[in-house]
Scaffold this motif. Structure first.
Motif, PDB file in Angstrom:
ATOM      1  N   VAL A 186      24.070 -23.456  28.779  1.00 13.40           N
ATOM      2  CA  VAL A 186      23.639 -22.212  28.130  1.00 13.40           C
ATOM      3  C   VAL A 186      22.113 -22.106  28.131  1.00 13.40           C
ATOM      4  CG1 VAL A 186      23.664 -20.852  26.014  1.00 13.40           C
ATOM      5  CG2 VAL A 186      25.693 -22.163  26.669  1.00 13.40           C
ATOM      6  N   GLY A 187      21.452 -23.143  27.600  1.00 12.90           N
ATOM      7  CA  GLY A 187      20.014 -23.067  27.386  1.00 12.90           C
ATOM      8  C   GLY A 187      19.178 -23.164  28.646  1.00 12.90           C
ATOM      9  N   TRP A 239      33.624 -33.783  20.715  1.00 16.74           N
ATOM     10  CA  TRP A 239      33.374 -32.343  20.709  1.00 16.74           C
ATOM     11  C   TRP A 239      31.909 -32.048  20.393  1.00 16.74           C
ATOM     12  CZ3 TRP A 239      36.468 -29.487  23.243  1.00 16.74           C
ATOM     13  CH2 TRP A 239      37.846 -29.705  23.256  1.00 16.74           C
ATOM     14  N   ASP A 240      31.281 -32.917  19.588  1.00 15.06           N
ATOM     15  CA  ASP A 240      29.865 -32.710  19.263  1.00 15.06           C
ATOM     16  C   ASP A 240      28.999 -32.893  20.510  1.00 15.06           C
ATOM     17  OD1 ASP A 240      29.648 -32.587  16.093  1.00 15.06           O
ATOM     18  OD2 ASP A 240      31.162 -34.083  16.589  1.00 15.06           O
ATOM     19  N   ALA A 241      29.266 -33.965  21.268  1.00 10.67           N
ATOM     20  CA  ALA A 241      28.484 -34.201  22.484  1.00 10.67           C
ATOM     21  C   ALA A 241      28.761 -33.122  23.527  1.00 10.67           C
ATOM     22  CB  ALA A 241      28.809 -35.580  23.044  1.00 10.67           C
ATOM     23  N   PHE A 242      30.010 -32.675  23.600  1.00  8.79           N
ATOM     24  CA  PHE A 242      30.381 -31.591  24.510  1.00  8.79           C
ATOM     25  C   PHE A 242      29.597 -30.330  24.161  1.00  8.79           C
ATOM     26  CE2 PHE A 242      33.390 -28.029  25.433  1.00  8.79           C
ATOM     27  CZ  PHE A 242      33.458 -28.172  26.810  1.00  8.79           C
ATOM     28  N   GLN A 243      29.558 -29.983  22.879  1.00  9.15           N
ATOM     29  CA  GLN A 243      28.801 -28.817  22.433  1.00  9.15           C
ATOM     30  C   GLN A 243      27.320 -28.950  22.787  1.00  9.15           C
ATOM     31  OE1 GLN A 243      27.797 -28.785  18.312  1.00  9.15           O
ATOM     32  NE2 GLN A 243      27.787 -26.547  18.137  1.00  9.15           N
ATOM     33  N   VAL A 256      26.810 -28.557  26.630  1.00 14.84           N
ATOM     34  CA  VAL A 256      27.045 -27.184  27.066  1.00 14.84           C
ATOM     35  C   VAL A 256      25.925 -26.269  26.581  1.00 14.84           C
ATOM     36  CG1 VAL A 256      28.553 -25.176  26.788  1.00 14.84           C
ATOM     37  CG2 VAL A 256      29.544 -27.416  27.288  1.00 14.84           C
ATOM     38  N   ASN A 257      25.625 -26.355  25.287  1.00 12.55           N
ATOM     39  CA  ASN A 257      24.594 -25.466  24.733  1.00 12.55           C
ATOM     40  C   ASN A 257      23.215 -25.771  25.294  1.00 12.55           C
ATOM     41  OD1 ASN A 257      26.624 -24.348  23.225  1.00 12.55           O
ATOM     42  ND2 ASN A 257      25.917 -25.108  21.251  1.00 12.55           N
ATOM     43  N   LEU A 287      26.689 -15.638  31.685  1.00 17.43           N
ATOM     44  CA  LEU A 287      27.774 -16.418  32.269  1.00 17.43           C
ATOM     45  C   LEU A 287      28.231 -17.569  31.384  1.00 17.43           C
ATOM     46  CD1 LEU A 287      26.637 -16.530  36.002  1.00 17.43           C
ATOM     47  CD2 LEU A 287      28.363 -15.081  34.943  1.00 17.43           C
ATOM     48  N   PHE A 288      27.443 -17.946  30.412  1.00 18.06           N
ATOM     49  CA  PHE A 288      27.817 -19.025  29.499  1.00 18.06           C
ATOM     50  C   PHE A 288      27.636 -18.561  28.061  1.00 18.06           C
ATOM     51  CE2 PHE A 288      26.377 -21.289  33.332  1.00 18.06           C
ATOM     52  CZ  PHE A 288      27.494 -22.068  33.586  1.00 18.06           C
ATOM     53  N   ALA A 289      28.531 -19.018  27.194  1.00 22.80           N
ATOM     54  CA  ALA A 289      28.453 -18.666  25.768  1.00 22.80           C
ATOM     55  C   ALA A 289      28.254 -19.925  24.938  1.00 22.80           C
ATOM     56  CB  ALA A 289      29.735 -17.953  25.332  1.00 22.80           C
ATOM     57  N   LYS A 290      27.444 -19.816  23.922  1.00 22.92           N
ATOM     58  CA  LYS A 290      27.152 -20.936  23.042  1.00 22.92           C
ATOM     59  C   LYS A 290      28.394 -21.339  22.247  1.00 22.92           C
ATOM     60  CE  LYS A 290      23.873 -22.245  19.395  1.00 22.92           C
ATOM     61  NZ  LYS A 290      22.782 -21.739  18.526  1.00 22.92           N
ATOM     62  N   ILE A 291      28.587 -22.634  22.075  1.00 24.52           N
ATOM     63  CA  ILE A 291      29.669 -23.153  21.230  1.00 24.52           C
ATOM     64  C   ILE A 291      29.106 -23.333  19.820  1.00 24.52           C
ATOM     65  CG2 ILE A 291      31.310 -25.031  20.865  1.00 24.52           C
ATOM     66  CD1 ILE A 291      31.139 -25.625  23.861  1.00 24.52           C
TER      67      ILE A 291
END
Length: 720
Positions: free
Chosen positions: A410-411, A398-402, A405-406, A555-559
């Motif tokens: 997102v960024g 989940w850490d690598a996924f975050q 994604v972020n 379109l994308f939200a930060k985790i």
């Protein structure tokens, strides 16, 4: 089939390995289905006529065993899972043109027809073999009804495969120390007459087939060792009730009365046998394509042209079933005069937090669980397709996924989309009236070229990378030109910059569609474009966007960190509970139950995917203790019984060393002699699979990229 670059004038079909209809889907399964879906979509962006088909594997002993344990009919059991899969795949934007199953009439008829033709051509014969038998249950034990030891590597084996060791396909009678899974008692071997497919007759054909095969290097190289070792003929029948009956002569009834089945140790005749699951499973690729063609009409898509003439067939599978798809399957197709696969791409496995995915310990991210947590499917699609190459193992946390994604969605992508479109809307109510600059046009054309090249290299990461890197360029471009400072002083220049940015945004959407189709469609609609972005081709990335569009949304939200902490705690609790209450049977890393890896081209230079730097430093004296030499490979050959290991003879000037290296699946061994390499000469000797290794060659990454010298360093020179 051709080897021309995609797109070609021939229709293409993309398939992925069939899931066994016997359990919940997790992200190990989804990697293959999402990957094949993304590749199919990417072909369509090139303008390639493509169908994406699959189906549930209803047969085989895993289904029969689980149905028996639950006291239900295997057909009812398998159909329930099949229907669940039909509901689940669209939730991850996996859109099959046809999704069937192996127990339907189309596959049954095609399978029996193909087996009849193989028999008519003289490729099938009878042979007495040793079959495991449980005297207490008074039952023969096909495949997963028997467990024991692999005769090749000594690891635990289940019936027809060594699933914890060398992953070889195992014929009936090969498992050592057999045990019945029905009673847990030792099994005994008894003679039975079964049907065999004469795979050994196709040795020359398969060698030539592999020479022309596209896809991942593991799918091309791994089967060469099996050919070199001598192909074994393949038992294609089993002693069980559940499956497709062995076909009798044309027009005869192939279904035996129940009382005629299994005669308690007597030789079985055709009416008592069903076909081995790996006969009818790949034929479902053909059956599913046929069903699609029948639904839309042959004028729109002709299944016979694909499978019987010159179509482009691409299989995306798990690496545990390479043998079935590169040896058995093409031999069957050749035996009946069908077209052969153009490309086979084999994915790596999924690990969870650096450990093997284990369903028995609940160390898995389940498909339903991911959706229940409220994450968008395109986030997972992006992670699984762009983290590492296709044939590499991918670790999910989940850490690598975050972080991915972020950082990237997102960024990079989301940030560029939103800031560009918002500035354009507020200042120009849409796309400014200006032409695209030459710099931006060339950059978009370069991204299109990168995407096209990645498709032809079977490089999913490169496909996603073409989009993400273009968005990164867009961020740099808007930051460098600062249009917010130009609107008053140089309004024409400001309009030009934003016109470029809107065009880049559209191009990123077109390029990203195969990987993140929902998010790309959302951008398409924010731009005011008509229709579906899925219908766009790569060249449409340079078509002008609509003049006016509405205010965009993000379109994308930060985790957030606390969300990840919560998810990690849930996973740890599940694994701990399973460790206390479940079977403590070690890691049982899995991909697709019946099916299903970096790829060979164009990996993005993301540090996300690199191994962390070591915290501890060593002194110069410690480094001096390493005797690293320039070597030249004199010979290279696979080690019998070892899927990954090769024996090399390496000249290091003073002498020639024998070295064992885990490169058999990742390199064409025939091309290595004469190549320079770097060898750690004072490595302690070791023995692997009975072969002494005197040194260690150095390589980089999961693909074992062999280190060499840039200049003309002599063999034997020390690396300093």
């Amino acid at each position: 089939m051709s080897n021309d670059e995609f797109p070609t004038d021939q229709p293409a079909v993309v398939t992925c390995g069939l899931p066994y209809a016997n359990g919940d889907l997790h992200i190990g399964h989804l990697r293959g289905y999402i990957g094949a879906d993304a590749f199919s979509r990417a072909l369509e962006t090139l303008g390639q006529e493509t169908a994406y088909v699959c189906g549930s594997d209803m047969h085989g002993t895993p289904v029969a065993v689980n149905a028996e344990q639950q006291g239900v009919d295997p057909e009812d059991f398998a159909l329930e899972w099949h229907e669940q899969y039909e509901e689940t795949f669209p939730q991850f934007n996996v859109e099959f043109d046809n999704y069937g199953h192996t127990h339907d009439e189309t596959n049954t008829e095609l399978t029996q027809d193909i087996v009849r033709k193989l028999d008519d051509e003289g490729y099938i014969y009878e042979k007495e073999i040793q079959v495991a038998y449980d005297p207490d249950a008074d039952q023969y034990l096909p495949d997963r009804y028997v467990e024991g030891t692999c005769p090749y590597c000594g690891e635990k084996a289940r019936g027809d495969e060594c699933d914890e060791g060398c992953q070889r396909h195992l014929e009936p009678g090969e498992v050592e120390d057999p045990t019945s899974t029905i009673t847990g008692n030792p099994a005994e071997y008894r003679e039975r007459t079964h049907k065999f497919f004469e795979v050994s007759e196709f040795t020359d054909f398969l060698t030539e087939f592999l020479d022309g095969l596209e896809g991942t290097s593991n799918a091309r190289n791994q089967p060469r060792q099996w050919i070199e070792d001598g192909l074994q003929d393949w038992c294609i029948t089993r002693d069980m009730d559940w499956g497709i009956d062995y076909p009798t002569a044309e027009g005869e009834d192939s279904v035996a009365p129940e009382e005629q089945r299994d005669g308690g140790g007597e030789a079985a005749d055709e009416s008592e046998l069903v076909l081995y699951v790996w006969v009818d499973a790949p034929i479902e690729y053909v059956a599913s394509t046929k069903q699609y063609s029948e639904r839309v009409g042959v004028d729109e898509y002709d299944w016979e042209r694909v499978w019987k003439e010159d179509g482009e067939i691409v299989h995306i599978i798990g690496r545990d079933i390479i043998q079935h798809h590169t040896i058995f399957w093409p031999a069957m197709l050749e035996g009946v005069g069908y077209n052969k696969p153009r490309g086979i791409a084999a994915t790596g496995f999924i690990t969870i937090n650096g450990k093997g995915l284990s369903t028995s310990r609940n160390r898995a991210i389940w498909a339903k669980e991911y959706l229940d947590e409220g994450f968008h499917p395109d986030l997972l699609r992006y992670y699984l397709t762009t983290t590492g190459g296709l044939q590499q193992d991918v670790d999910f946390s989940w850490d690598a996924f975050q972080e991915k994604v972020n950082g990237e969605l997102v960024g990079t992508v989301g940030n560029f989309w939103y800031r560009s479109l918002l500035f354009a809307y507020r200042n120009y109510e849409g796309t400014p009236d200006a032409d695209v600059s030459e710099e931006v046009r060339e950059r978009i054309e370069g991204a299109i070229g990168d995407a096209r090249e990645s498709v032809n290299d079977y490089d999913l990461r490169g496909i996603g990378g073409a989009a993400t890197e273009l968005a990164q360029f867009g961020n740099e471009y808007i930051q460098r030109n600062e249009p917010w400072k130009l609107t008053d002083e140089e309004p024409e220049r400001a309009a030009q910059v934003i016109r470029d940015c809107v065009q880049i945004a559209k191009a990123v959407g077109v390029l990203l569609e195969p990987i993140a189709p929902d998010k790309a469609q959302a951008l398409w609609e924010q731009l005011g474009e008509d229709g579906a972005v899925a219908d766009a081709h790569l060249e449409d990335a340079l078509e002008a966007p609509p003049r006016n569009f509405d205010e965009p949304g993000e379109l994308f939200a930060k985790i957030e960190d606390d969300r990840v902490e919560e998810l990690n705690e849930k996973l740890e609790e599940r694994v701990a509970a399973a460790g206390d209450d479940g079977d403590d049977d070690g890691d049982d890393e899995e991909t697709e139950s019946d099916d299903t890896d970096g790829d060979e081209a164009g990996d993005m230079a993301d540090t996300d995917d690199l191994e962390a730097l070591a915290d501890e430093r060593i002194g110069f004296e410690d480094f001096q203790d390493l005797d690293i030499r320039v070597g030249r490979i004199e010979s290279a050959e696979g080690i019998e019984g070892a899927d990954d290991l090769a024996r090399l003879e390496v000249d290091i000037g003073f002498e020639t060393r024998q070295v064992v290296a885990g490169i058999k699946q990742l390199h064409d061994l025939a091309e290595l002699p004469g190549e320079k390499c770097i060898l750690l000469a004072n490595m302690e000797k070791a023995e692997l699979f009975g072969v002494e290794s005197n040194g260690m060659i150095l390589a980089a990454g999961e693909e074992a990229d062999l280190l060499t010298t840039h200049g003309d360093a002599e063999v034997g020179e020390k690396v300093r």
